[in-house]
Design a protein around this motif. Sequence first.
Motif, PDB file in Angstrom:
ATOM      1  N   ASN A 191     -19.285   1.739   7.675  1.00 49.45           N
ATOM      2  CA  ASN A 191     -17.963   2.159   8.114  1.00 49.45           C
ATOM      3  C   ASN A 191     -17.334   3.032   7.035  1.00 49.45           C
ATOM      4  N   PRO A 192     -16.617   4.092   7.407  1.00 51.73           N
ATOM      5  CA  PRO A 192     -16.060   5.003   6.403  1.00 51.73           C
ATOM      6  C   PRO A 192     -14.798   4.445   5.761  1.00 51.73           C
ATOM      7  N   GLY A 193     -14.381   5.081   4.702  1.00 52.03           N
ATOM      8  CA  GLY A 193     -13.142   4.743   4.019  1.00 52.03           C
ATOM      9  C   GLY A 193     -12.673   5.920   3.202  1.00 52.03           C
ATOM     10  N   TYR A 194     -11.609   5.703   2.451  1.00 48.95           N
ATOM     11  CA  TYR A 194     -11.125   6.752   1.551  1.00 48.95           C
ATOM     12  C   TYR A 194     -10.312   6.100   0.448  1.00 48.95           C
ATOM     13  N   ALA A 195     -10.099   6.845  -0.642  1.00 50.21           N
ATOM     14  CA  ALA A 195      -9.307   6.355  -1.765  1.00 50.21           C
ATOM     15  C   ALA A 195      -7.892   6.898  -1.658  1.00 50.21           C
ATOM     16  N   ARG A 196      -6.924   6.060  -2.006  1.00 54.00           N
ATOM     17  CA  ARG A 196      -5.520   6.438  -1.859  1.00 54.00           C
ATOM     18  C   ARG A 196      -4.718   5.952  -3.053  1.00 54.00           C
ATOM     19  N   LEU A 197      -3.771   6.780  -3.515  1.00 54.94           N
ATOM     20  CA  LEU A 197      -2.895   6.401  -4.604  1.00 54.94           C
ATOM     21  C   LEU A 197      -1.774   5.515  -4.078  1.00 54.94           C
ATOM     22  N   TYR A 198      -1.589   4.354  -4.711  1.00 49.26           N
ATOM     23  CA  TYR A 198      -0.497   3.445  -4.374  1.00 49.26           C
ATOM     24  C   TYR A 198       0.569   3.576  -5.453  1.00 49.26           C
ATOM     25  N   THR A 199       1.807   3.910  -5.059  1.00 45.51           N
ATOM     26  CA  THR A 199       2.858   4.241  -6.001  1.00 45.51           C
ATOM     27  C   THR A 199       4.013   3.246  -5.926  1.00 45.51           C
ATOM     28  N   GLN A 200       4.951   3.376  -6.869  1.00 44.82           N
ATOM     29  CA  GLN A 200       6.156   2.549  -6.843  1.00 44.82           C
ATOM     30  C   GLN A 200       6.939   2.780  -5.559  1.00 44.82           C
ATOM     31  N   GLN A 201       6.946   4.033  -5.072  1.00 41.76           N
ATOM     32  CA  GLN A 201       7.669   4.327  -3.845  1.00 41.76           C
ATOM     33  C   GLN A 201       7.036   3.628  -2.652  1.00 41.76           C
ATOM     34  N   ASP A 202       5.708   3.506  -2.651  1.00 35.81           N
ATOM     35  CA  ASP A 202       5.033   2.766  -1.583  1.00 35.81           C
ATOM     36  C   ASP A 202       5.505   1.321  -1.544  1.00 35.81           C
ATOM     37  N   CYS A 203       5.730   0.745  -2.727  1.00 34.81           N
ATOM     38  CA  CYS A 203       6.207  -0.635  -2.749  1.00 34.81           C
ATOM     39  C   CYS A 203       7.580  -0.736  -2.099  1.00 34.81           C
ATOM     40  N   LYS A 204       8.475   0.192  -2.455  1.00 35.51           N
ATOM     41  CA  LYS A 204       9.822   0.143  -1.893  1.00 35.51           C
ATOM     42  C   LYS A 204       9.819   0.399  -0.389  1.00 35.51           C
ATOM     43  N   ASP A 205       8.975   1.346   0.058  1.00 38.99           N
ATOM     44  CA  ASP A 205       8.997   1.761   1.460  1.00 38.99           C
ATOM     45  C   ASP A 205       8.168   0.861   2.368  1.00 38.99           C
ATOM     46  N   PHE A 206       7.120   0.243   1.820  1.00 41.02           N
ATOM     47  CA  PHE A 206       6.182  -0.489   2.677  1.00 41.02           C
ATOM     48  C   PHE A 206       5.973  -1.947   2.237  1.00 41.02           C
ATOM     49  N   THR A 207       5.602  -2.158   0.961  1.00 43.71           N
ATOM     50  CA  THR A 207       5.187  -3.497   0.545  1.00 43.71           C
ATOM     51  C   THR A 207       6.352  -4.477   0.540  1.00 43.71           C
ATOM     52  N   TYR A 208       7.455  -4.120  -0.097  1.00 42.51           N
ATOM     53  CA  TYR A 208       8.559  -5.068  -0.133  1.00 42.51           C
ATOM     54  C   TYR A 208       9.114  -5.364   1.265  1.00 42.51           C
ATOM     55  N   PRO A 209       9.339  -4.366   2.127  1.00 44.18           N
ATOM     56  CA  PRO A 209       9.844  -4.703   3.467  1.00 44.18           C
ATOM     57  C   PRO A 209       8.936  -5.648   4.241  1.00 44.18           C
ATOM     58  N   ARG A 210       7.620  -5.607   3.979  1.00 45.45           N
ATOM     59  CA  ARG A 210       6.688  -6.455   4.718  1.00 45.45           C
ATOM     60  C   ARG A 210       6.356  -7.752   3.989  1.00 45.45           C
ATOM     61  N   MET A 211       6.251  -7.702   2.653  1.00 48.45           N
ATOM     62  CA  MET A 211       5.799  -8.857   1.885  1.00 48.45           C
ATOM     63  C   MET A 211       6.900  -9.508   1.061  1.00 48.45           C
ATOM     64  N   ARG A 212       8.065  -8.865   0.932  1.00 49.17           N
ATOM     65  CA  ARG A 212       9.155  -9.346   0.092  1.00 49.17           C
ATOM     66  C   ARG A 212       8.704  -9.559  -1.355  1.00 49.17           C
ATOM     67  N   ASN A 213       7.857  -8.656  -1.842  1.00 50.52           N
ATOM     68  CA  ASN A 213       7.275  -8.830  -3.163  1.00 50.52           C
ATOM     69  C   ASN A 213       6.561  -7.547  -3.565  1.00 50.52           C
ATOM     70  N   CYS A 214       6.788  -7.092  -4.791  1.00 52.70           N
ATOM     71  CA  CYS A 214       6.026  -5.956  -5.326  1.00 52.70           C
ATOM     72  C   CYS A 214       4.987  -6.410  -6.344  1.00 52.70           C
ATOM     73  N   TYR A 215       4.849  -7.735  -6.519  1.00 54.08           N
ATOM     74  CA  TYR A 215       3.755  -8.322  -7.294  1.00 54.08           C
ATOM     75  C   TYR A 215       3.758  -7.902  -8.758  1.00 54.08           C
ATOM     76  N   ALA A 216       4.945  -7.597  -9.319  1.00 52.48           N
ATOM     77  CA  ALA A 216       5.074  -7.256 -10.739  1.00 52.48           C
ATOM     78  C   ALA A 216       4.126  -6.130 -11.131  1.00 52.48           C
ATOM     79  N   ASN A 217       4.098  -5.080 -10.298  1.00 55.08           N
ATOM     80  CA  ASN A 217       3.230  -3.939 -10.587  1.00 55.08           C
ATOM     81  C   ASN A 217       3.515  -3.377 -11.973  1.00 55.08           C
ATOM     82  N   ASN A 218       2.480  -2.890 -12.626  1.00 56.14           N
ATOM     83  CA  ASN A 218       2.613  -2.322 -13.965  1.00 56.14           C
ATOM     84  C   ASN A 218       3.083  -0.880 -13.854  1.00 56.14           C
ATOM     85  N   PRO A 219       4.285  -0.549 -14.358  1.00 60.60           N
ATOM     86  CA  PRO A 219       4.773   0.818 -14.213  1.00 60.60           C
ATOM     87  C   PRO A 219       4.105   1.812 -15.144  1.00 60.60           C
TER      88      PRO A 219
END
Length: 544
Positions: free
Chosen positions: A55-83
């Motif tokens: 099955n195919p895939g691809y690599a993607r950059l996950y950013t601080q903005q992704d956490c604000k726009d996607f991860t926190y609204p869904r998971m209520r947590n940004c998991y103490a990402n390293n800035p």
Amino acid sequence: MGHVAPRVWYSLMCGMLLATTGCGQYRPGAGEGASRDAVTTGLVADLRKSGFQVNPGYARLYTQQDCKDFTYPRMRNCYANNPAAPYVTPVVKTWPDEYVDPAMVNAFGSLRPGYTSTYRLDPRDAVVMYGKMPPPGRYMGLQTWEFSQHGHWKTSDHRKWEQKPDLPVPLQYLFDTIPPDDPRSERTQSASALGDIVNNVVMERQSGYSFDKNRYFVITPSATTDRAVRRALRAQGVPDKDIFTERIPARDDLGPIGPLGMGKNAIDFLTTLRYAVPDSDQQRAADNWRSDPPLTVMRVRAPASLGPVQRYASLTFAKRTANNEAHLADDMRNLVAAVCDRVSTAAHLHTRDCGQRLSASTLLPDLVRDFGWTGPYCRKINMNCLGDQQDAAYFLSRPLPLDSGQVYAVVDTLATETGNATYTALSVNDASLMAGVANVLDVGLKGSAEGYAKTVAHSDKFFVHYFSRDCSVLRGLPDRARNCTEITTGMLPSRAGSAAEGDPALHGMFMASLRDYVKPGTERGPDSTKLLTPRILTFTQSAK
């Protein structure tokens, strides 16, 4: 290579992926060349010939903005990402029989339809990622975590942590469900380590200097699948020394890890490749690499004809060592006293944290040393480990208020100067998101304690750094501009910022963290029991 050849290759690859429901849009990676395309074409053909599904895939950059726009609204947590750096995540197309939790769709960014950043693994599965590593820098590392698991925590475990007065992390980030705060959910967030990171030191010891070189990663629970994928890679001319396997263990020292499989109750996984602190002359190249990672991603499933699945044994973490900093303890006490005196007299700020006996509340605890937060423990009690890892000593403060004129001084040894870190990062974390938002690296901390050299021995081994909404209140202090970070409301919302992302009860609160990454001469972070513990001192202005 011209613009036509990659599309021709991808059409061929899609034609070979008979087990998939379709192919995602192909987007050439930055710096992608004919050699990687040739490896991929041959690898897919070889695996298919051996009976593999691909099955195919691809690599993607996950950013601080992704956490604000996607991860926190869904998971209520940004998991103490390293800035200190964004993360590159492998994204894979789901298998036709794979359960996809609706709550997890696009939880780590906007993905192509039918693709996911968190994935399940059949016992015969592997995720394969390879390509050109980032430009020279001080750190890169690949790690896979168990992201979530079926089950729920016991009330007794929850209360145990609830009653800890020195707990640095709000309890809501440690015990939560998917979807968050759902009493009917039978799924808990885990983000727990499954082994040591394949970092640049590990890579160099096996295959030589690895920045800017092609390297290959296989993430699998099966030694049988790993051997077959390695044979297929070797058939394409890939040296075995350039292939690294992340082994998903069958158990840890506290119990089994699982179950595997595609079902609703199976555990799922999250993998990231983190690249930090590019060399000073590599920043543009680093930005280009991150903007479009030149990496190929696919997931494969071995046929039963290869023989029984051979699971890997129990998880073990490598032993950590450190240069003992105990001989600097008196110097540390003198430095803290000198900072207290200078801030009080020169800036006319007040504190209750200074005196003969410093309060234990001024210490930043180490999450592993002081709380035992490692993957096995977190999985056993259904606690969120917030992406634990063994590559750094990790100190974290409790949430601290900013909006009443507070000034915070962080004082500690600088581990890069004591021989205990390849790089050090002092970070600002938004408590309302559990997200890293700003960073001060060791190059910015070095020399910050030199102004105390007349009264403090070995001042070159220490740092002093301040955090405040307004650094101008530190008037009278030398190098104020260099040694103070202003935490703006754009960086971290004020207490009154009710419309901002995150938990309103924690708006205007920050958490300071200190990470000391990879002791030189070893593959892992320093043993924090040999390090001096950082202190954070609170200063306030006189009431007007």
